[in-house]
Design an enzyme around this catalytic site. Structure first.
Site, PDB file in Angstrom:
ATOM      1  N   LYS A 230     -31.669  13.423  60.238  1.00 51.53           N
ATOM      2  CA  LYS A 230     -32.242  12.114  59.935  1.00 51.53           C
ATOM      3  C   LYS A 230     -33.508  11.879  60.760  1.00 51.53           C
ATOM      4  O   LYS A 230     -34.480  11.288  60.269  1.00 51.53           O
ATOM      5  CB  LYS A 230     -31.222  11.006  60.189  1.00 51.53           C
TER       6      LYS A 230
ATOM      7  N   GLY B  39     -26.670  10.229  54.595  1.00 54.69           N
ATOM      8  CA  GLY B  39     -26.205  11.557  54.223  1.00 54.69           C
ATOM      9  C   GLY B  39     -25.955  11.678  52.737  1.00 54.69           C
ATOM     10  O   GLY B  39     -25.750  12.777  52.226  1.00 54.69           O
TER      11      GLY B  39
ATOM     12  N   ASN C 109     -23.539  11.651  62.285  1.00 51.30           N
ATOM     13  CA  ASN C 109     -24.814  12.137  61.761  1.00 51.30           C
ATOM     14  C   ASN C 109     -25.971  11.181  62.063  1.00 51.30           C
ATOM     15  O   ASN C 109     -27.129  11.479  61.776  1.00 51.30           O
ATOM     16  CB  ASN C 109     -24.726  12.419  60.258  1.00 51.30           C
TER      17      ASN C 109
ATOM     18  N   ASP D  95     -23.858   4.242  62.481  1.00 51.15           N
ATOM     19  CA  ASP D  95     -22.486   4.149  63.000  1.00 51.15           C
ATOM     20  C   ASP D  95     -21.766   5.483  63.066  1.00 51.15           C
ATOM     21  O   ASP D  95     -20.674   5.565  63.619  1.00 51.15           O
ATOM     22  CB  ASP D  95     -21.653   3.210  62.123  1.00 51.15           C
TER      23      ASP D  95
ATOM     24  N   ASP E 181     -28.719   3.478  58.032  1.00 51.54           N
ATOM     25  CA  ASP E 181     -27.641   4.259  57.440  1.00 51.54           C
ATOM     26  C   ASP E 181     -26.961   3.394  56.376  1.00 51.54           C
ATOM     27  O   ASP E 181     -27.114   2.166  56.368  1.00 51.54           O
ATOM     28  CB  ASP E 181     -26.650   4.655  58.541  1.00 51.54           C
ATOM     29  N   ILE E 182     -26.183   4.031  55.486  1.00 49.53           N
ATOM     30  CA  ILE E 182     -25.486   3.264  54.445  1.00 49.53           C
ATOM     31  C   ILE E 182     -24.031   3.000  54.830  1.00 49.53           C
ATOM     32  O   ILE E 182     -23.647   1.876  55.143  1.00 49.53           O
ATOM     33  CB  ILE E 182     -25.567   3.979  53.076  1.00 49.53           C
ATOM     34  N   ASP E 183     -23.193   4.033  54.807  1.00 56.55           N
ATOM     35  CA  ASP E 183     -21.752   3.851  54.960  1.00 56.55           C
ATOM     36  C   ASP E 183     -21.382   3.423  56.367  1.00 56.55           C
ATOM     37  O   ASP E 183     -21.666   4.121  57.339  1.00 56.55           O
ATOM     38  CB  ASP E 183     -21.021   5.143  54.583  1.00 56.55           C
TER      39      ASP E 183
END
Length: 260
Positions: free
Chosen positions: A187, A44, A213, A210, A8-10
């Site tokens: 995902k 996302g 999603n 984290d 994930d990114i954020d």
């Protein structure tokens, strides 16, 4: 043996505090690729916002828009899952009677917003992104809409997904808004598309996340790792909980499992 890892990114790769990828994570990604382990994004975010956050890093492929759009590092499309046009038409009618409720529409590599309010501004500040162009909601008509972002609280979900976006579902990681994708996308579904393309078994995969999603992804892969900054209900579905994004959580988990 872990052969592929999804990030994930954020709040996972990128800190909510610094809006950057920590040096420890950059080093970990480099070492993973040197060992021949494939690394993928699972986010996302749409493509353009993903590249703003991690575009200077090398990945083998990208699961974007919560699995609705997947493509390789050389931009070969693997999967697209669009919101049905009948749902778009119902949302256009709904928004005319609820003009206070903003929506963002993502299609191809562009996006637009129906109108701006404080919720839109707060999320933009949180993940350090710009606010898209404001256009009439009718602009969404007859386009390949890959994701919608709705700025409404969770108590509106039953009304919206029961009567308006009936072929869609929310992927919510913040109380102010939800990522909205066509039902069946996630995902985890995007990960399956990527693994089929590269010929990798699901049991040989790992993922870091984290947010809400990320739950389908963390439960789906061979080894799901929740960041220390994740909420308790997200940590509960993971196989392992590492330190926070700002405390070298990714590197520490990879060392814990002797992957690095």
């Amino acid at each position: 043996m872990i052969k592929a890892i999804f990030f994930d990114i954020d709040g996972t790769l990128v800190s909510f505090q610094t809006h950057t990828v920590p040096a420890s994570t950059r080093k970990a990604l480099q070492l993973l690729r040197e060992k021949g382990i494939k690394v993928f994004i699972a986010t996302g975010r749409p493509k353009s916002l993903m590249m703003e956050a991690v575009g200077d890093l090398d990945f083998d492929g990208y699961v974007t828009l919560n699995g609705a759009y997947c493509f390789t590092a050389d931009l070969q499309d693997i999967y697209k899952g669009c919101v049905p046009q009948e749902d778009i038409e119902r949302l256009i009618r709904y928004q005319h009677t609820h003009p206070e409720m903003p929506f963002v529409f993502v299609h191809d590599n562009t996006w637009f917003l129906t109108h701006e309010n404080e919720a839109v501004r707060e999320i933009a500040r949180l993940i350090h992104i710009g606010i898209p162009e404001i256009l009439p909601i009718e602009t969404a008509r007859d386009k390949e809409i890959l994701q919608i972002m709705g700025y409404f609280p969770e108590d509106k979900d039953e009304e919206i997904f029961g009567t308006v976006l009936t072929h869609c579902e929310p992927m919510r990681w913040h109380p102010l808004f939800a990522d909205i994708i066509a039902r069946g996308n996630s995902k985890s579904h995007g990960i399956d598309q990527m693994l089929a393309f590269y010929g990798i078994d699901l049991q040989d995969t790992m993922a870091f996340g984290d947010g809400g999603n990320d739950i389908p992804m963390l439960k789906h892969v061979g080894l799901g790792v929740a960041m220390g900054n994740a909420a308790p209900h997200i940590q509960a579905v993971a196989d392992y909980v590492t330190a926070s994004v700002d405390d070298a959580g990714i590197l520490k988990a990879l060392q814990h499992f002797h992957i690095l």
